[in-house]
Scaffold this active site. Sequence first.
Site: not given
Lengths: 525, 525
Positions: B184, B241-242, B245-246, B265, B302, B392
């Site tokens: 994607k 990503g965030s 989202g993860g 991650e 990251c 973060e």
Amino acid sequence: MSLTGDMLIGSSSVPASDGAMKALNPATGERIEPEFALGGPAEVDHAARLADEAFDSYNRTGLEERAAFLELVADRLDAINRELAERAALETGLPVAQLEAEAAKTAAQFRQFADVVRQGRFRHATVDPQQPERQPRPRMDHRMQKIAIGPVAIFGASNFPILYSVAGGDTASALAAGCPVVLKAHNAHPGASVLAGRAIQSAVADSGLHEGVFSLVRGAGNEIGEALVDHPLIKAVTFTGSEGGGMALYRRAQLRPDPIPVFAEMTSVNPTFVLPAALAARGGEVGDGFAERMLVNVGQACLKPAVLLAVDGPGYAEMRDAAAVRVSAMGARTMLTPGIHDAYDRNAQRLIGSGAKPFAEGPEPQGAWEGRSQLLEVDGDQFLADPTLAEEVFGPAALLVRLTGIDQLLDVARSFRGQLSATMHIDEPDHGDAARLLPILERRTGRIVVNAFAHPQEVGHATIHGGPFPATTDSRFTSVGMSSVDRFLRPVTYQGFPDALLPDALAAGNPLGLWRLVDGCLARD
Amino acid sequence: MSLTGDMLIGSSSVPASDGAMKALNPATGERIEPEFALGGPAEVDHAARLADEAFDSYNRTGLEERAAFLELVADRLDAINRELAERAALETGLPVAQLEAEAAKTAAQFRQFADVVRQGRFRHATVDPQQPERQPRPRMDHRMQKIAIGPVAIFGASNFPILYSVAGGDTASALAAGCPVVLKAHNAHPGASVLAGRAIQSAVADSGLHEGVFSLVRGAGNEIGEALVDHPLIKAVTFTGSEGGGMALYRRAQLRPDPIPVFAEMTSVNPTFVLPAALAARGGEVGDGFAERMLVNVGQACLKPAVLLAVDGPGYAEMRDAAAVRVSAMGARTMLTPGIHDAYDRNAQRLIGSGAKPFAEGPEPQGAWEGRSQLLEVDGDQFLADPTLAEEVFGPAALLVRLTGIDQLLDVARSFRGQLSATMHIDEPDHGDAARLLPILERRTGRIVVNAFAHPQEVGHATIHGGPFPATTDSRFTSVGMSSVDRFLRPVTYQGFPDALLPDALAAGNPLGLWRLVDGCLARD
């Protein structure tokens, strides 16, 4: 060792906080002494805190120290072999001789994991040395090893009350990895559980380890298991049992604020495919061998071969008849618990309701919770049309599937969900068909067996007792065999470390003499 | 290569089924040509079916064939290095020179995985030979190898538009493992995505592989990603990503009828601990180096070191001042997307709202989506009292934590959630304190760095880019480095197989010349 019914939390014997229970002898229906203490979230919290306290020192035990501890557990298990087997027999209805062998294998497994620890390969020690001259910028020294994931909650299984329970492979491999263990004892064999638990507890104490390395808790309902899965200091979970039970724990663990891995080994019908040349040459032998294995442990085994598939043709009738002869001769035997017995009867009826035709059964049961052995048959079209026919019936029943040809055999193979194992009976002329079947089985199973029966299980380096869902919740791991230790390990990189601070496995000069991957090449210097 | 905006499904270019979009140049606010096709569940289904069709043949490619394919991808990426970097620069606001280096590293990574494939250790080939004389019963021959888990869905990341996107480490390691990939594309850099995607697509075709080995889909909202995670033929997911989202993808995948592994991650503040002797000896150097690394990629990394911790004392003021000097001199720079820019401003304000005191900032931004560099400070008590201070802030801000002593430093270290990395700056007199800090960091991080800064990342055998939750969803794996391939492999045992049916890695005589574990010992014969 006199049998007492406390919980074992660290070095303490902890009395009941939520009532007590007695074990049931499923052969007689009688309750057996003594009473066993039941606890709940308070005991889980106590045990998890001790496990967390024990973590740093236990994770850092030297290879020799940890191996010697595992061997001491083995010695303690051997010392109670007969007592353990006799108590387990009372609580499960299984034969004492079988349980003595199971206890011996359980002890041997601890010795095998001691060897795994001594060899130290489980650390996956990896060294990418510094390259100060590299362009465009230098490479720093990078070293990696695997360490223990943290305290592990282990749910004892019901069906092998010694080998898959308190001192089973889950416990042995978690302890080998460096993880303290909080064990939830199965209520179907509380006495066998506490005997094995005390063996481990005493080995922890006599090895001078932190008492939190092992605890055993027990509770009445689901609450204690839920408390274990929810506890923030628990970092992984293992379970062996039903799909419903495993998935409940799995989904619960995923809903934690910090999800943790759950390795649940759940359900498998271990299909056995008999290819035409083998069928023609030795259909009778295959039918007999299949039935023999199906009946082991009253069919209460994760590796029970439950579905026998062959193309109708030469040898089919011999196979069917030989299986029928053996099953008809097998008397009804006591099942592990009343609940398992009732579910067995219900699920066997479900197969009949789905159109499977019974064609052989053993003598009428005499005891209340005896399971009657039986064989049923469907044709390939029926099997493909109704996926519930491929669902597990835990107990001494199996389904024969009569197929129209190799193409239908391949279609049926594709219809299976994930399995722990599958078997092919083949002769040389079958190799072409087997080569077509093989990739279908590889995608769906953790083990593929040729010309033998999946049970009993070897415990070796090449052993995989795992497989795609729903055989397990994570096909990347195994719950049996030496590599089961990998479930409980996670990698850590040490970058730019002075030698004085490096863990032994990664230190300069390789003081432990491990095989290490150095700049991409295996080396032992 | 002329840039066209179709999706890439197998060997086909597939037009939009759900509208189209143009990329945004975040430096100018302008939309850039061409239009990119948007799709949905139908394209996902098409791509997943092709991936499933490709699986058997791709999983069985020989080591040399698969390695040569990965090297061809590398060559194709090198051939478009400049074009790819320029397009990515337009779409992200990042400098072309940085992106050229990123593209070169991306190609190099494919070559490194080609070496991993050739060496064949990823198969973990294991042989427990038969022991026909063993008592009480013979041991059958058992052989184990790891095979690919199945088609993998990969979500391209936003922050490194080449190295962590279409042709990033997730794709390279999945293809190395033998898994077809459905990618994607991230909508923040659709042009760079399709350029990299065509490089892979052409390498698939020119290697004679099944077209389903690689597809690239694109969609407007969450629907296409959800369709990917839900698709029954997809067997694993990766995401960078965030945390939000993860976790959405992770939890969704666990609710499938057959849960699948999701390696996400997500988030890390990569704490940097400066111990007293090192602080006194070179506080200024540490402060400057910390700030330099913090600012890399406009703080959108990251591995950005986001929290700097030291005990107040000699060197503290020099460290603080040196960091302030570098941050004050760094002009505001364009951030990846308007959304990331707005979240950055909001999260920096959140820190201030929680009591962090700004003490250095760069010049006022000129462009709408430029991120202003900044440093804030709190004391240890504040940091311990408010866990949100450890969350973060994606962008060029960092937090300095002034501690009262080593005990508070250890307490603060214990307060961190899981991290990708942590750093210790130490001199010889600090080794005692470092030895106390080390086990705390081991439990919370995937990588521990001494006297350097975590970024940039090496891609090696000992590289771990992972860590306990919420750094990732599974601390047992890494998303960068050669062992990232392990995410996509599962073991299969072959028991009692005739040599003719064994896979090459396990065949008699070891025709591939692999290192294999034979009866528990590594051997290459």
